[in-house]
Design a protein around this motif. Sequence first.
Motif, mmCIF file in Angstrom:
data_model
loop_
_atom_site.group_PDB
_atom_site.id
_atom_site.type_symbol
_atom_site.label_atom_id
_atom_site.label_comp_id
_atom_site.label_asym_id
_atom_site.label_seq_id
_atom_site.Cartn_x
_atom_site.Cartn_y
_atom_site.Cartn_z
ATOM 1 N N ALA A 20 0.856 -1.190 0.000
ATOM 2 C CA ALA A 20 0.000 0.000 0.000
ATOM 3 C C ALA A 20 0.883 1.229 0.000
ATOM 4 C CB ALA A 20 -0.921 -0.004 1.214
ATOM 5 N N GLY A 21 0.409 2.267 -0.638
ATOM 6 C CA GLY A 21 1.145 3.525 -0.732
ATOM 7 C C GLY A 21 1.295 3.934 -2.174
ATOM 8 N N ASN A 22 2.242 4.835 -2.409
ATOM 9 C CA ASN A 22 2.475 5.353 -3.757
ATOM 10 C C ASN A 22 3.973 5.416 -4.031
ATOM 11 O OD1 ASN A 22 3.504 7.842 -2.609
ATOM 12 N ND2 ASN A 22 1.373 8.383 -2.195
ATOM 13 N N GLU A 23 4.347 5.953 -5.182
ATOM 14 C CA GLU A 23 5.765 5.990 -5.576
ATOM 15 C C GLU A 23 6.640 6.711 -4.559
ATOM 16 O OE1 GLU A 23 6.325 6.182 -10.238
ATOM 17 O OE2 GLU A 23 4.679 7.502 -9.587
ATOM 18 N N LYS A 24 6.105 7.704 -3.885
ATOM 19 C CA LYS A 24 6.889 8.470 -2.920
ATOM 20 C C LYS A 24 7.056 7.739 -1.588
ATOM 21 C CE LYS A 24 5.567 12.886 -4.846
ATOM 22 N NZ LYS A 24 4.790 14.109 -4.684
ATOM 23 N N SER A 25 6.021 6.997 -1.182
ATOM 24 C CA SER A 25 6.065 6.337 0.120
ATOM 25 C C SER A 25 5.125 5.131 0.117
ATOM 26 C CB SER A 25 5.647 7.321 1.214
ATOM 27 O OG SER A 25 5.663 6.698 2.478
ATOM 28 N N PHE A 26 5.698 3.945 0.291
ATOM 29 C CA PHE A 26 4.896 2.729 0.340
ATOM 30 C C PHE A 26 5.583 1.715 1.241
ATOM 31 C CE2 PHE A 26 7.883 1.867 -3.058
ATOM 32 C CZ PHE A 26 8.181 0.525 -2.933
ATOM 33 N N ASN A 27 4.826 0.710 1.621
ATOM 34 C CA ASN A 27 5.405 -0.408 2.351
ATOM 35 C C ASN A 27 4.752 -1.689 1.878
ATOM 36 O OD1 ASN A 27 7.436 -0.944 4.492
ATOM 37 N ND2 ASN A 27 5.727 -2.068 5.374
ATOM 38 N N THR A 28 5.488 -2.771 2.038
ATOM 39 C CA THR A 28 5.003 -4.081 1.620
ATOM 40 C C THR A 28 5.288 -5.093 2.706
ATOM 41 O OG1 THR A 28 4.990 -5.640 -0.236
ATOM 42 C CG2 THR A 28 7.145 -4.794 0.433
ATOM 43 N N ASP A 88 12.411 -0.168 10.233
ATOM 44 C CA ASP A 88 13.783 -0.323 10.718
ATOM 45 C C ASP A 88 14.836 -0.404 9.625
ATOM 46 O OD1 ASP A 88 12.587 -0.538 13.255
ATOM 47 O OD2 ASP A 88 12.373 -2.708 13.008
ATOM 48 N N MET A 89 14.415 -0.678 8.388
ATOM 49 C CA MET A 89 15.406 -0.892 7.330
ATOM 50 C C MET A 89 14.772 -0.662 5.967
ATOM 51 S SD MET A 89 15.483 -5.060 7.118
ATOM 52 C CE MET A 89 16.464 -5.042 5.663
ATOM 53 N N ASP A 90 15.602 -0.624 4.945
ATOM 54 C CA ASP A 90 15.139 -0.513 3.565
ATOM 55 C C ASP A 90 14.897 -1.925 3.040
ATOM 56 O OD1 ASP A 90 14.678 -0.066 0.893
ATOM 57 O OD2 ASP A 90 16.542 1.031 0.530
ATOM 58 N N LYS A 91 13.701 -2.433 3.277
ATOM 59 C CA LYS A 91 13.378 -3.803 2.884
ATOM 60 C C LYS A 91 13.469 -3.990 1.375
ATOM 61 C CE LYS A 91 9.270 -4.676 4.573
ATOM 62 N NZ LYS A 91 8.108 -5.371 5.154
ATOM 63 N N MET A 92 13.086 -2.984 0.630
ATOM 64 C CA MET A 92 13.082 -3.124 -0.819
ATOM 65 C C MET A 92 14.495 -3.354 -1.351
ATOM 66 S SD MET A 92 10.050 -3.287 -1.405
ATOM 67 C CE MET A 92 10.559 -3.855 -2.984
ATOM 68 N N ASN A 93 15.442 -2.636 -0.840
ATOM 69 C CA ASN A 93 16.826 -2.800 -1.279
ATOM 70 C C ASN A 93 17.340 -4.194 -0.932
ATOM 71 O OD1 ASN A 93 19.285 -1.870 -2.429
ATOM 72 N ND2 ASN A 93 20.094 -1.594 -0.364
ATOM 73 N N GLU A 94 17.027 -4.661 0.268
ATOM 74 C CA GLU A 94 17.505 -5.977 0.691
ATOM 75 C C GLU A 94 16.812 -7.117 -0.064
ATOM 76 O OE1 GLU A 94 17.976 -8.611 4.730
ATOM 77 O OE2 GLU A 94 18.331 -6.459 4.819
ATOM 78 N N SER A 95 15.555 -6.912 -0.442
ATOM 79 C CA SER A 95 14.809 -7.988 -1.112
ATOM 80 C C SER A 95 15.286 -8.215 -2.544
ATOM 81 C CB SER A 95 13.320 -7.667 -1.139
ATOM 82 O OG SER A 95 13.029 -6.678 -2.115
ATOM 83 N N GLY A 96 15.733 -7.153 -3.207
ATOM 84 C CA GLY A 96 16.133 -7.270 -4.605
ATOM 85 C C GLY A 96 14.980 -7.134 -5.586
ATOM 86 N N PHE A 97 13.742 -6.979 -5.096
ATOM 87 C CA PHE A 97 12.604 -6.806 -5.989
ATOM 88 C C PHE A 97 12.609 -5.409 -6.609
ATOM 89 C CE2 PHE A 97 10.097 -10.108 -3.422
ATOM 90 C CZ PHE A 97 10.338 -11.099 -4.353
ATOM 91 N N THR A 98 12.001 -5.303 -7.784
ATOM 92 C CA THR A 98 11.919 -4.042 -8.500
ATOM 93 C C THR A 98 10.507 -3.483 -8.341
ATOM 94 O OG1 THR A 98 13.446 -4.967 -10.126
ATOM 95 C CG2 THR A 98 12.283 -2.932 -10.730
ATOM 96 N N ALA A 99 10.376 -2.429 -7.539
ATOM 97 C CA ALA A 99 9.066 -1.809 -7.321
ATOM 98 C C ALA A 99 8.675 -1.006 -8.552
ATOM 99 C CB ALA A 99 9.114 -0.901 -6.095
ATOM 100 N N GLN A 100 7.364 -1.009 -8.846
ATOM 101 C CA GLN A 100 6.865 -0.220 -9.972
ATOM 102 C C GLN A 100 5.440 0.231 -9.666
ATOM 103 O OE1 GLN A 100 7.126 -2.875 -13.312
ATOM 104 N NE2 GLN A 100 5.343 -4.063 -12.710
ATOM 105 N N LYS A 101 5.090 1.386 -10.231
ATOM 106 C CA LYS A 101 3.732 1.905 -10.075
ATOM 107 C C LYS A 101 2.779 0.964 -10.793
ATOM 108 C CE LYS A 101 1.017 6.129 -10.832
ATOM 109 N NZ LYS A 101 0.053 5.776 -9.872
ATOM 110 N N VAL A 102 1.708 0.586 -10.099
ATOM 111 C CA VAL A 102 0.685 -0.301 -10.657
ATOM 112 C C VAL A 102 -0.660 0.325 -10.316
ATOM 113 C CG1 VAL A 102 -0.300 -2.617 -10.607
ATOM 114 C CG2 VAL A 102 2.153 -2.328 -10.326
#
Length: 157
Positions: A20-28, A88-102
């Motif tokens: 949930a969120g948008n390109e500027k701020s989201f979490n998964t 606590d951390m940048d989960k997206m960077n650690e996961s290796g997934f590529t986030a994109q607007k959907v």
Amino acid sequence: MEFNTEIFGQYDKKWALLTAGNEKSFNTMTISWGGLGTIWNKPVATVYVRESRYTHEFMDNNDYFTISFFPEQYKKELGVLGSKSGRDMDKMNESGFTAQKVGESMGFKEAEVTLVCKKLFMQRLDEANMPKEIVDAMYADHDHHDMYIGEVVDVIH
């Protein structure tokens, strides 16, 4: 006549990412509880998020969310996103997934299927309406789930 129940394993066995969120701020976060069906003459997806989870605030503050399903090869990455907090951390960077607007939310390039959902309803699960053995097993700490129902407005393959 055949009734395919493979969809039941999508959440429970393969897991999914709720975002949930948008390109500027989201979490998964990784989810393994959810459902698909119909209500109010709409196709819907139902997800459950504990109030203590960082994603909860994004679910409350946004009108759209996504549910992304991945091939089995990403189980390790999904584990990272389910065990670490974006507070606590940048989960997206650690996961290796590529986030994109959907649509009006965010998804991931690596997903097999993403459901784009418009939030229709949210309600706290009330332990007074649950069997005692479930309350004892799942809510001994009283960290309850909220149920979110979203209209599936798009399915992206």
